[in-house]
Design an enzyme around this catalytic site. Structure first.
Site, short mmCIF file in Angstrom:
data_model
loop_
_atom_site.label_atom_id
_atom_site.label_comp_id
_atom_site.label_asym_id
_atom_site.label_seq_id
_atom_site.Cartn_x
_atom_site.Cartn_y
_atom_site.Cartn_z
N ASP A 176 0.84 -1.20 0.00
CA ASP A 176 0.00 0.00 0.00
C ASP A 176 0.88 1.26 0.00
O ASP A 176 0.36 2.38 -0.08
CB ASP A 176 -1.00 -0.01 1.16
CG ASP A 176 -0.35 -0.08 2.52
OD1 ASP A 176 0.89 -0.20 2.60
OD2 ASP A 176 -1.10 -0.02 3.53
N SER A 177 2.20 1.07 0.02
CA SER A 177 3.11 2.20 -0.22
C SER A 177 2.85 2.81 -1.59
O SER A 177 3.33 3.91 -1.88
CB SER A 177 4.58 1.73 -0.12
OG SER A 177 4.79 0.58 -0.91
N GLU B 194 9.39 -4.39 10.43
CA GLU B 194 9.83 -3.10 9.85
C GLU B 194 10.27 -2.12 10.93
O GLU B 194 9.61 -1.96 11.96
CB GLU B 194 8.67 -2.47 9.04
CG GLU B 194 9.06 -1.08 8.50
CD GLU B 194 8.11 -0.49 7.47
OE1 GLU B 194 7.11 -1.15 7.11
OE2 GLU B 194 8.38 0.64 7.03
O1 KIV Z 1 3.56 -1.11 1.59
C1 KIV Z 1 4.72 -1.53 1.55
O2 KIV Z 1 5.46 -1.30 0.59
C2 KIV Z 1 5.18 -2.33 2.66
C3 KIV Z 1 6.66 -2.63 2.71
C4 KIV Z 1 7.40 -1.41 3.04
C5 KIV Z 1 6.94 -3.75 3.65
O3 KIV Z 1 4.43 -2.71 3.49
#
Ligand code: KIV
Length: 286
Positions: free
Chosen positions: A63-64, A201
């Site tokens: 969701d990044s 994380e």
């Molecule tokens: O949304 C994302 O990209 C993530 C990673 C940073 C683990 O959750």
């Protein structure tokens, strides 16, 4: 490299089968505990998936994408529709990696049933093999509910970006012993509930090591430790597409600079009428 599919009609449960390789399965991922480290990168688009897929074990439709693709201020506004559209593109662009799609904020926390409905929709609409959700002990019941119903779940503990409003920022977690104990307990709860892996994380390294030793499923670190059972990075971070480099990111390229340079050269050639040349134009056949 071919991304074509051959149709396997040998059994009633057959699927179109990617050639020449098969996707990694959930049991194959679990078996990597304490073995060769798992390689995971984020992907949101078909072309990036095609480029990353041969080198990865898992592609994460994170969701990044809220910040990376849509320019949103955090992952909080990300919708299920966004995850479905990008998840389907990444599945179409890959044939080797196991594709994991994040459950976005607000789409799973209310109840195990809400999480099931969102996960089932995402898996049906994208073809992804697993979902990822954030949270520790509080999400254990949901992880157990999904796992018992055929939905492989990856957990996410430590710095959980969807909780940015509650946490007050993206600072590293686990500096106090109480917080450290809670992160380890959270990971254990998710593991015992049936998670196939746990993303750890933004924690101080001893916590990542303690979690990795304490749980049966693989840990995947980001800002954690090389002793995790695998690593994940946001692809655009490691490619050098953003100006700020957080401590946990290693830049493997400076692609942002290269894109800017290419755009500047193109702009200059258009303005000077040196593009297109005869090589890029069609002439009548004589
Ligand atoms: O949304 C994302 O990209 C993530 C990673 C940073 C683990 O959750």
């Amino acid at each position: 490299m071919s991304t074509t599919f051959t149709f396997d009609n040998s059994t009633s449960r057959a699927n179109p089968t990617p050639a020449p390789m098969r996707r990694l399965t959930v049991p194959a991922i679990r078996e990597r505990k304490g073995a060769e480290p798992l390689v995971m990168l984020t992907a949101y688009t078909v072309r990036m998936a095609q480029l990353l897929d041969p080198h990865c074990d898992m592609l994460l439709v994170g969701d990044s994408l809220g910040q990376v693709i849509y320019g949103l201020p955090s992952t909080v506004p990300v919708t299920v529709e966004m995850m479905c559209a990008h998840g389907a593109a990444v599945v179409r662009g890959s044939y080797h990696s196991l594709v994991v799609v994040d459950l976005p904020f607000g789409s799973y926390e209310a109840s195990p049933m809400q999480a099931f409905e969102t996960s089932a929709r995402i898996m049906k609409e994208t073809g992804a093999a697993a979902v990822k959700l954030e949270g520790g002990a509080v999400m254990a019941e949901t992880v157990a509910f999904l796992s018992a119903r055929g939905i492989p779940v990856i957990g996410h503990v430590g710095l959980t970006p969807q909780a940015v409003n509650a946490l007050g920022g993206y600072g590293v977690r686990g500096r106090s012993s109480a917080e450290a104990d809670k992160i380890v307990a959270d990971a254990k709860a998710i593991d015992q509930a049936g998670a196939i892996a746990v993303v750890v994380e933004g924690v101080v390294e001893p916590i990542a090591i303690a979690v990795t030793k304490a749980i049966a499923c693989p840990t995947i670190g980001i800002g954690a430790s090389a002793q995790c059972d695998g690593q994940v990075l946001v692809t655009e971070d490691m490619l050098g597409m953003f100006d700020r480099v957080p401590r946990f990111v290693k830049r493997y390229h400076e692609i942002g600079d290269e894109i800017a340079q290419a755009a500047a050269t193109y702009a200059s050639e258009v303005r000077s009428r040196s593009f297109p040349t005869p090589d890029q134009t069609y002439q009548p056949k004589i």
